[in-house]
Motif scaffolding. Structure first.
Motif, mmCIF file in Angstrom:
data_model
loop_
_atom_site.group_PDB
_atom_site.id
_atom_site.type_symbol
_atom_site.label_atom_id
_atom_site.label_comp_id
_atom_site.label_asym_id
_atom_site.label_seq_id
_atom_site.Cartn_x
_atom_site.Cartn_y
_atom_site.Cartn_z
ATOM 1 N N SER A 174 36.389 40.197 36.333
ATOM 2 C CA SER A 174 35.885 41.083 35.289
ATOM 3 C C SER A 174 35.520 40.247 34.072
ATOM 4 C CB SER A 174 36.950 42.113 34.915
ATOM 5 O OG SER A 174 38.050 41.476 34.278
ATOM 6 N N SER A 228 43.180 36.924 40.261
ATOM 7 C CA SER A 228 43.029 38.037 39.333
ATOM 8 C C SER A 228 41.850 38.903 39.755
ATOM 9 C CB SER A 228 42.794 37.495 37.930
ATOM 10 O OG SER A 228 41.516 36.854 37.871
ATOM 11 N N GLU A 229 41.694 40.024 39.073
ATOM 12 C CA GLU A 229 40.480 40.808 39.221
ATOM 13 C C GLU A 229 39.313 39.998 38.653
ATOM 14 O OE1 GLU A 229 40.033 43.713 40.694
ATOM 15 O OE2 GLU A 229 42.157 43.920 41.223
ATOM 16 N N GLY A 244 37.313 35.059 36.622
ATOM 17 C CA GLY A 244 38.560 35.307 37.325
ATOM 18 C C GLY A 244 39.390 34.051 37.460
ATOM 19 N N ALA A 280 42.505 37.594 31.287
ATOM 20 C CA ALA A 280 43.097 37.180 32.553
ATOM 21 C C ALA A 280 44.388 37.940 32.829
ATOM 22 C CB ALA A 280 43.386 35.683 32.531
ATOM 23 N N GLU A 281 44.660 38.182 34.095
ATOM 24 C CA GLU A 281 45.910 38.806 34.489
ATOM 25 C C GLU A 281 46.979 37.742 34.685
ATOM 26 O OE1 GLU A 281 45.155 41.047 37.989
ATOM 27 O OE2 GLU A 281 43.830 42.480 37.005
ATOM 28 N N ALA A 282 48.216 38.203 34.862
ATOM 29 C CA ALA A 282 49.314 37.275 35.090
ATOM 30 C C ALA A 282 49.219 36.694 36.497
ATOM 31 C CB ALA A 282 50.643 38.000 34.911
#
Length: 351
Positions: free
Chosen positions: A277, A274-275, A242, A281-283
């Motif tokens: 997982s 981020s989540e 994350g 990666a998320e923004a």
């Protein structure tokens, strides 16, 4: 068990406990209890919640801090959520801390600040399951309930040479533990078995030569004591990844978030991120000139390992975001953060 009709396991354990009981800040010594001193149910409850899946050595300092800061269940019930979570940081399993506060509030508001003294009534309180209800009922109120923690499971598995693996063998072990629980001094007896498992009937290299119940121990007779209890192999923990975003304004204020009430670290303050997982990666939470810090944060939860990358940016004074909390510099306390978030802060501060 051999010679079960000739050897009184309960009496032997109580005699041993009277001489060798461990000293603990929540415990009433056997001599004091014999003189009529009863344990404080609040302290027994607090210690049992803290001790779940944690060692006595790790809990002592936490317990002393908690009871110094909140000496009664009423004081704890009135404590701010963030302060309780901050004091809990490092013990893990934050759902226990949330239930700790809920339970204190229920005992204060619905029971007049007095813990109920029966297993069934205790079981109805938030965060109290079968083991904790039995432990409080036996230790605080001297009721003959069967207390079965990891230490007791080990002692029973060896006394009766039980080779069925845990957790499937729990009902069998509990049946044996219940049969040995005496009507007299059940609270001292429960603590005696736990002390025996912690100090003599240890997971590795049990000290059978000085065990007060060596004579009837079936595993010792069979030479299998070091192999017990057997356990079903655990699956390896997966790795998750994350990102955490630490944004501070020119005047020292931080942008933070409060995590959802349900789930890991529920209801606690932390850094936007981020989540967790094994995916991409998320923004970031908002567009800015983010810089990734060297190094990473590693943390282990019950069911997985976590690796976090830390990103940072500086914002102008007065900057805000609708979904985030502006935490002014004077109000920010690293001690209020859960351990993984404090690790991220420590890495940010060290760069």
């Amino acid at each position: 068990m051999r010679d079960s009709g000739e050897f009184d396991v309960s009496s032997a354990l109580l005699d041993w406990y009277d001489r060798h009981a461990r000293e603990m800040p929540w415990r009433v010594a056997p001599a004091d209890r014999a003189a009529g001193v009863m344990p404080d149910p609040y302290r027994i409850w607090l210690s049992e919640v803290m001790l779940q899946q944690t060692t006595v050595a790790a809990v002592r300092d936490y317990f002393v801090r908690f009871t110094t800061r909140w000496p009664t269940v009423q004081a704890l019930a009135a404590a701010p959520d963030d302060q309780v979570m901050g004091e809990w940081a490092g013990l893990g399993y934050y759902a226990r801390a949330r239930n700790l506060l809920k339970c204190a509030q229920v005992v204060t508001e619905q029971h007049g600040g007095t813990f109920p003294d029966t297993y069934d009534a205790l079981l109805n309180l938030p965060g109290i399951g079968p083991y904790t209800a039995a432990a409080i009922s036996a230790i605080a109120f001297d009721r003959p309930e069967t207390v079965l923690d990891g230490n007791v499971e080990r002692v029973m598995a060896r006394l009766f040479d039980i080779h069925d693996p845990l957790p499937g063998s729990k009902p069998q072990l509990k049946k044996h533990a219940a049969a040995l629980t005496p009507a007299a001094r059940p609270g001292d007896y429960a603590q005696a078995v736990m002390d025996l498992g912690a100090t003599i009937c240890t997971p590795k290299s049990p000290a059978c030569g000085i065990c007060p119940v060596q004579a009837p121990c079936a595993a010792r007779a069979a030479g299998t004591q070091s192999d017990l209890p057997r356990k079903t192999p655990k699956k390896p923990k997966p790795m998750r990844y994350g990102h955490v975003y630490i944004a501070q304004s020119d005047n020292g204020a931080f942008l933070m978030e409060r995590r959802p009430d349900k789930g890991l670290l529920g209801g606690m303050l932390g850094w936007p991120g981020s989540e967790w997982s094994d995916g991409p990666a998320e923004a970031p939470p908002f567009p800015c000139e983010w810089q990734v810090l060297p190094g990473e944060v590693r943390h282990t939860f019950t069911h997985f390992h976590l690796i976090l990358r830390i990103w940072t940016t500086t914002l102008p004074v007065g900057w805000s975001h609708d979904d985030l909390i502006v935490m002014e510099k004077h109000a920010f306390r690293p001690s209020d953060l859960p351990t993984v978030m404090r690790k991220a802060y420590d890495l940010w501060r060290s760069t």
